[in-house]
Design an enzyme around this catalytic site. Structure first.
Site, PDB file in Angstrom:
ATOM      1  N   ARG A   1       3.965  -4.997  -2.042  1.00  0.00           N
ATOM      2  CA  ARG A   1       3.064  -4.988  -3.185  1.00  0.00           C
ATOM      3  C   ARG A   1       3.501  -6.098  -4.143  1.00  0.00           C
ATOM      4  O   ARG A   1       4.650  -6.530  -4.134  1.00  0.00           O
ATOM      5  CB  ARG A   1       3.121  -3.646  -3.917  1.00  0.00           C
ATOM      6  CG  ARG A   1       2.727  -2.439  -3.075  1.00  0.00           C
ATOM      7  CD  ARG A   1       2.834  -1.164  -3.900  1.00  0.00           C
ATOM      8  NE  ARG A   1       2.418   0.021  -3.164  1.00  0.00           N
ATOM      9  CZ  ARG A   1       3.213   0.821  -2.480  1.00  0.00           C
ATOM     10  NH1 ARG A   1       4.531   0.557  -2.443  1.00  0.00           N
ATOM     11  NH2 ARG A   1       2.761   1.875  -1.842  1.00  0.00           N
TER      12      ARG A   1
ATOM     13  N   LYS B   1       6.629   2.376  -5.377  1.00  0.00           N
ATOM     14  CA  LYS B   1       6.063   3.311  -6.344  1.00  0.00           C
ATOM     15  C   LYS B   1       6.945   4.546  -6.462  1.00  0.00           C
ATOM     16  O   LYS B   1       7.514   5.005  -5.486  1.00  0.00           O
ATOM     17  CB  LYS B   1       4.653   3.715  -5.899  1.00  0.00           C
ATOM     18  CG  LYS B   1       3.622   2.607  -6.052  1.00  0.00           C
ATOM     19  CD  LYS B   1       2.233   3.115  -5.714  1.00  0.00           C
ATOM     20  CE  LYS B   1       1.188   2.035  -5.951  1.00  0.00           C
ATOM     21  NZ  LYS B   1      -0.180   2.514  -5.638  1.00  0.00           N
TER      22      LYS B   1
ATOM     23  N   HIS C   1      -2.610  -8.459  -2.480  1.00  0.00           N
ATOM     24  CA  HIS C   1      -2.983  -7.301  -1.668  1.00  0.00           C
ATOM     25  C   HIS C   1      -3.664  -7.715  -0.371  1.00  0.00           C
ATOM     26  O   HIS C   1      -3.607  -6.983   0.620  1.00  0.00           O
ATOM     27  CB  HIS C   1      -3.889  -6.352  -2.446  1.00  0.00           C
ATOM     28  CG  HIS C   1      -4.056  -5.024  -1.768  1.00  0.00           C
ATOM     29  ND1 HIS C   1      -3.039  -4.103  -1.690  1.00  0.00           N
ATOM     30  CD2 HIS C   1      -5.098  -4.484  -1.095  1.00  0.00           C
ATOM     31  CE1 HIS C   1      -3.449  -3.040  -1.013  1.00  0.00           C
ATOM     32  NE2 HIS C   1      -4.689  -3.251  -0.640  1.00  0.00           N
TER      33      HIS C   1
ATOM     34  N   ARG D   1      -0.872  -8.147   1.999  1.00  0.00           N
ATOM     35  CA  ARG D   1      -0.340  -6.818   2.367  1.00  0.00           C
ATOM     36  C   ARG D   1      -1.297  -6.116   3.332  1.00  0.00           C
ATOM     37  O   ARG D   1      -0.867  -5.513   4.325  1.00  0.00           O
ATOM     38  CB  ARG D   1      -0.136  -5.985   1.098  1.00  0.00           C
ATOM     39  CG  ARG D   1       0.299  -4.530   1.343  1.00  0.00           C
ATOM     40  CD  ARG D   1       0.606  -3.890  -0.003  1.00  0.00           C
ATOM     41  NE  ARG D   1       0.638  -2.431   0.060  1.00  0.00           N
ATOM     42  CZ  ARG D   1       1.697  -1.698   0.384  1.00  0.00           C
ATOM     43  NH1 ARG D   1       2.823  -2.299   0.713  1.00  0.00           N
ATOM     44  NH2 ARG D   1       1.637  -0.381   0.372  1.00  0.00           N
TER      45      ARG D   1
ATOM     46  N   HIS E   1       3.849   3.830   2.183  1.00  0.00           N
ATOM     47  CA  HIS E   1       2.465   4.128   1.847  1.00  0.00           C
ATOM     48  C   HIS E   1       2.312   5.402   1.040  1.00  0.00           C
ATOM     49  O   HIS E   1       3.034   6.363   1.231  1.00  0.00           O
ATOM     50  CB  HIS E   1       1.644   4.228   3.137  1.00  0.00           C
ATOM     51  CG  HIS E   1       0.219   3.858   2.959  1.00  0.00           C
ATOM     52  ND1 HIS E   1      -0.762   4.779   2.770  1.00  0.00           N
ATOM     53  CD2 HIS E   1      -0.389   2.643   2.928  1.00  0.00           C
ATOM     54  CE1 HIS E   1      -1.923   4.171   2.632  1.00  0.00           C
ATOM     55  NE2 HIS E   1      -1.729   2.870   2.734  1.00  0.00           N
TER      56      HIS E   1
ATOM     57  N   TYR F   1      12.180   9.439   3.253  1.00  0.00           N
ATOM     58  CA  TYR F   1      11.718   8.895   4.528  1.00  0.00           C
ATOM     59  C   TYR F   1      12.846   8.895   5.559  1.00  0.00           C
ATOM     60  O   TYR F   1      13.609   7.937   5.672  1.00  0.00           O
ATOM     61  CB  TYR F   1      11.180   7.470   4.335  1.00  0.00           C
ATOM     62  CG  TYR F   1      10.061   7.390   3.332  1.00  0.00           C
ATOM     63  CD1 TYR F   1       9.126   8.412   3.226  1.00  0.00           C
ATOM     64  CD2 TYR F   1       9.940   6.305   2.489  1.00  0.00           C
ATOM     65  CE1 TYR F   1       8.101   8.346   2.315  1.00  0.00           C
ATOM     66  CE2 TYR F   1       8.901   6.229   1.570  1.00  0.00           C
ATOM     67  CZ  TYR F   1       7.980   7.257   1.493  1.00  0.00           C
ATOM     68  OH  TYR F   1       6.946   7.187   0.589  1.00  0.00           O
TER      69      TYR F   1
END
Length: 302
Positions: free
Chosen positions: A147, A171, A241, A244, A267, A276
């Protein structure tokens, strides 16, 4: 007849007579069931109580809950199917959804660039120091699917050129480790030489800096990508973007491994509280090296 009972008969009809998939039926149950529970708490349990104002209030409630346009459109679609069933079986005499329009759905993500277009785009003429910096930023955006905010927040210790790894803070301040392709590594190595001459002895931790020797801003990156898009003949505005999105599309097309691509992207549709751990870095690197167009193939460096 109670609304809940009719809903169950409708779902059984979808399965028995129409032969819809179990997942589709579960979605219909979920999309209408939540609202039926809400209506029951409001004392609305019979079909004759389903009026246009009832659905208008539901629509307002969906918006207050923060549902997006697509989610609202899905809910309305499910309810239209349910209402049509009630009309067909004379549980309703009038359509309470008549004239109630679904919100306009925003345009889809911009089309990604194909591999040949990406290759042409990234072959920048490296005839000045800014072009060398821009090349490194663009290669890294596409190489690792970053991003814009992730790119500009990178520090010198975020990247390990020896092992081709990048530590990204995404994020929700989540950190993920992603591979970096060989072409991007070469571009970054060229940039680091320029960066050293720009800074001289001044301390700065940011990986990418402006000519003012400060961390580069998101706005500057957007402007530089738009500039290079025009210079290299990309149709439409080039923005981070799009790189990406192209990364994700090319990786998914080549590998078919959706879970790995989601992991590489960090994501948002993965659980916001999930650490994760379902794929380790070795597995991600294997998928990356086998699928990314600029990972290990011996392309001519720019």
């Amino acid at each position: 007849m109670q609304l809940r009972d009719i809903q169950q008969r409708w779902l059984q009809q979808l399965e028995g007579e129409r032969g819809l998939a179990q997942l589709t039926i579960k979605n219909y149950n979920r999309l209408t069931g939540i609202d039926i529970e809400l209506l029951e708490r409001q004392g609305i349990e019979a079909t004759e109580q389903l009026t246009r104002p009832v659905f208008e209030r539901l629509l307002v409630g969906w918006r207050r809950e923060g549902l997006g346009e697509r989610s609202i459109a899905l809910k309305l679609s499910a309810w239209r199917t349910f209402v049509q069933y009630m009309l067909d079986y004379q549980h309703l005499s009038d359509d309470p959804l008549s004239g109630l329009k679904a919100p306009k759905i925003p345009k889809r993500l911009p089309k990604n660039l194909d591999v040949d277009s990406i290759s042409h785009l990234l072959e920048l003429p490296l005839d000045d120091e800014i072009a060398i910096r821009d090349s490194a930023m663009m290669e890294l955006l596409y190489s690792s699917g970053l991003r814009l905010a992730e790119l500009v927040s990178l520090d010198m210790d975020s990247i390990d050129l020896r092992y081709g790894q990048l530590r990204v803070v995404g994020k929700g301040s989540k950190t993920r480790i992603v591979p970096v392709g060989k072409v991007a590594i070469k571009a970054i190595q060229r940039w680091l030489k320029v960066r050293a001459t720009w800074l001289a002895t001044r301390p700065e931790v940011a990986l990418f800096i402006s000519q003012r020797n400060q961390r580069i801003s998101q706005r500057t990156v957007q402007q530089r990508l738009n500039y290079w898009g025009k210079q290299q003949g990309v149709v439409g505005n080039l923005h981070p973007h799009k790189l990406r999105h192209s990364f994700a599309s090319h990786m998914l097309e080549s590998s078919g491994d959706l879970r790995a691509v989601q992991e590489l992207l960090g994501h948002a549709n993965l659980s916001t509280t999930q650490v994760y751990t379902h794929l380790d870095f070795k597995r991600l690197a294997e998928v990356y090296d086998s699928a990314h167009p600029r990972a290990t193939k011996g392309k001519k460096s720019s």
